[in-house]
Design an enzyme around this catalytic site. Structure first.
Site, PDB file in Angstrom:
ATOM      1  N   LEU A   1      57.561  17.868  21.601  1.00 36.01           N
ATOM      2  CA  LEU A   1      56.222  18.036  21.797  1.00 36.01           C
ATOM      3  C   LEU A   1      55.647  16.776  22.493  1.00 36.01           C
ATOM      4  CD1 LEU A   1      53.580  19.604  21.478  1.00 36.01           C
ATOM      5  CD2 LEU A   1      53.253  18.511  19.351  1.00 36.01           C
TER       6      LEU A   1
ATOM      7  N   GLY B   1      50.679  11.295  22.159  1.00 31.18           N
ATOM      8  CA  GLY B   1      51.479  11.534  20.720  1.00 31.18           C
ATOM      9  C   GLY B   1      50.278  12.211  19.980  1.00 31.18           C
TER      10      GLY B   1
ATOM     11  N   ASN C   1      51.624  21.911  10.700  1.00 24.13           N
ATOM     12  CA  ASN C   1      50.819  22.032   9.563  1.00 24.13           C
ATOM     13  C   ASN C   1      51.805  22.140   8.349  1.00 24.13           C
ATOM     14  OD1 ASN C   1      48.381  21.613  10.535  1.00 24.13           O
ATOM     15  ND2 ASN C   1      47.769  23.928  10.721  1.00 24.13           N
TER      16      ASN C   1
ATOM     17  N   GLU D   1      61.256  -5.616  -4.603  1.00 15.75           N
ATOM     18  CA  GLU D   1      61.002  -6.582  -5.453  1.00 15.75           C
ATOM     19  C   GLU D   1      61.721  -6.731  -7.170  1.00 15.75           C
ATOM     20  OE1 GLU D   1      56.475  -7.273  -5.649  1.00 15.75           O
ATOM     21  OE2 GLU D   1      56.682  -6.470  -3.719  1.00 15.75           O
TER      22      GLU D   1
ATOM     23  N   GLU E   1      55.113  13.609  12.853  1.00 12.89           N
ATOM     24  CA  GLU E   1      54.198  14.665  12.404  1.00 12.89           C
ATOM     25  C   GLU E   1      52.813  14.483  11.906  1.00 12.89           C
ATOM     26  OE1 GLU E   1      56.276  18.050  10.372  1.00 12.89           O
ATOM     27  OE2 GLU E   1      58.220  17.254  11.289  1.00 12.89           O
TER      28      GLU E   1
ATOM     29  N   SER F   1      48.937   8.859   9.578  1.00 15.16           N
ATOM     30  CA  SER F   1      48.156   9.024   8.447  1.00 15.16           C
ATOM     31  C   SER F   1      46.614   9.028   8.889  1.00 15.16           C
ATOM     32  CB  SER F   1      48.219   7.605   7.517  1.00 15.16           C
ATOM     33  OG  SER F   1      49.517   7.724   6.944  1.00 15.16           O
ATOM     34  N   ASN F   2      46.226   8.582  10.001  1.00 19.85           N
ATOM     35  CA  ASN F   2      44.821   8.835  10.347  1.00 19.85           C
ATOM     36  C   ASN F   2      44.436  10.275  10.777  1.00 19.85           C
ATOM     37  OD1 ASN F   2      44.075   6.178  10.332  1.00 19.85           O
ATOM     38  ND2 ASN F   2      43.762   5.670  12.436  1.00 19.85           N
TER      39      ASN F   2
END
Ligand SMILES: Cc1cc2nc3c(=O)[nH]c(=O)nc-3n(C[C@H](O)[C@H](O)[C@H](O)COP(=O)(O)OP(=O)(O)OC[C@H]3O[C@@H](n4cnc5c(N)ncnc54)[C@H](O)[C@@H]3O)c2cc1C
Length: 392
Positions: A137, A143, A252, A348, A375, A378-379
């Protein structure tokens, strides 16, 4: 009015409880990941190549055709099982997980839902048996705004000619078939976007540069170059101009499994941290005896479990045919955050050696970063969630 006892039916099973079949399937995949993949993880990451023999074994085990019906050579499983497989593989190697993820939750899923009988009969047995698939895609200029694509398809008699370039295509190096999106009617805007089944051997098709990545290095990510690529009109998937719908609806679902990849990765980082903290001694005691380390492990375990519940809920909703889009976005958004922070904490807990390639958590830390990008970033997940809660 009915009494409480009249309205009470059997309680719904807890989200984290697996059926016998699911548990058996999960333990088979876990065993395969630990016994067959684990010994090669470091070497595959260094070489940036996933071993062909392991890919072959994944097909043999049915891990590349989980939801494909048995009549076509698949396992006849459900989406939740695909999610379990991706999670179990990611615990050991997130690259192996994304290879199975794209095959099952994207490619096979598209064909099962949108393919016609002839396309299913022709392609599903190949996808279950030995043919890797990819989903094409994204492009350099499109993007997050995927429908701004510039790849074009024009009809010439019984075939289409597709010209353009796709970027960032997972599985591209190994794939034999590509679910590829092109605009076949640019005047109609995104309503011209159409999905095509493109085979690697079609004239005018070429796999281009392979990316040199931060993480999931054994999973191939390549450019695709289409120069008047000749695609039979019969290989148009679903309806003409409905590619945007196919892409949205598939992603989705697919992003629930990316959440599973991040849960598996985080669980892997937690497991390594628990084992290491029980062995490493400082100030005359194993570091697991220090409350500072115990609290870190407790927080990691809690966050991994919360992410897992979001992912399982998304997958169970999807299999039940209930609305799941917001839950899927939440699952991917949260699980990718947990993947990153858990892997970081693991580095850590390992101290200096955690920062070296001699121990596995350094790789998991690098692998985790992609969860917040592919996919849908986050935004983009937050936009989906915000739209729903604000009723926009
Ligand atoms: C390893 C890897 C594998 C991939 N595999 C595939 C694949 O198999 N198939 C495929 O088609 N694609 C694939 N992709 C592409 C991936 O889906 C895109 O990289 C992703 O959707 C982001 O697009 P972009 O890189 O163009 O970033 P951009 O869209 O340019 O985003 C850049 C930044 O801007 C932010 N942003 C953009 N728009 C908005 C907005 N409206 N509001 C707020 N913030 C915004 C984004 O969140 C991000 O932080 C892959 C990428 C990678 C790195």
């Amino acid at each position: 009015m009915p009494t409480i006892s009249e309205t009470t039916s059997a309680p719904a099973p807890p989200l984290s409880v697996l059926s016998d079949e699911e548990r058996m399937f999960q333990s088979t995949v876990r065993r395969f990941a630990r016994e067959r993949i684990a010994p090669h993880v470091r070497e595959m990451d260094d070489a940036s190549v996933f071993r062909k023999d392991l890919l072959h074994e994944m097909f043999e085990l049915g891990l590349m055709g989980i939801e494909i019906p048995e009549q076509f050579g698949g396992q006849g499983g459900n989406f939740f099982q695909s999610v379990l497989a991706v999670e179990a593989l990611a615990e050991v190697d997130p690259s192996a997980a994304v290879i199975a993820d794209v095959q099952n939750t994207i490619a096979n899923n598209i064909l099962l839902r949108w393919g016609n009988d002839e396309q299913k009969r022709h392609y599903l047995p190949k996808l279950a048996r030995d043919t890797v698939a990819a989903f094409a895609l994204s492009e350099a200029g499109s993007g997050s705004d995927a429908f701004a694509m510039s790849t074009r398809a024009t009809k010439h008699g019984d075939h289409y000619l597709i010209t353009g370039r796709k970027l960032w295509i997972t599985n591209a190096a190994e794939a034999g078939v590509y679910f590829l999106f092109a605009n076949a009617n640019p005047e109609a805007g995104y309503r011209g976007i159409t999905c095509f089944l493109v085979e690697r051997t079609f004239p005018g098709f070429q796999v281009g540069k392979k990316e040199d990545k931060l993480g999931i290095r054994a999973s191939s990510t390549c450019e695709l170059i289409l120069d008047e690529c000749r695609v039979p009109a019969d290989n148009l998937l679903g309806e003409f101009g409905k590619g945007y719908k196919i892409a949205i609806e598939t992603l989705n679902e697919g992003r629930i499994a990316i959440g599973a990849q991040m849960v598996g990765l985080a669980q892997g980082a937690l497991n390594h941290s628990i084992n290491y903290s029980k062995q490493r001694q400082q100030f005359g005691k194993v570091i697991a005896d220090y409350q500072g380390i115990q609290f870190e492990l407790a927080q990691m375990a809690t966050e991994v479990e919360a992410a897992r519940l979001l992912v399982y809920n998304g997958a169970r909703l999807r299999d039940a045919g209930l609305p799941f889009v917001t839950e899927a976005a939440m699952a991917k958004y949260f699980a990718s955050q947990v993947g990153e922070i858990t892997a970081s904490r693991a580095v850590e807990i390992f101290g200096g050696v955690g920062f070296t390639k001699d121990y596995p958590v350094e790789k998991l830390y690098r692998d985790a970063k992609i969860g917040r990008i592919y996919e849908g970033t986050s935004n983009m997940q937050k936009l989906t969630i915000a739209k729903q809660i604000l009723g926009l």
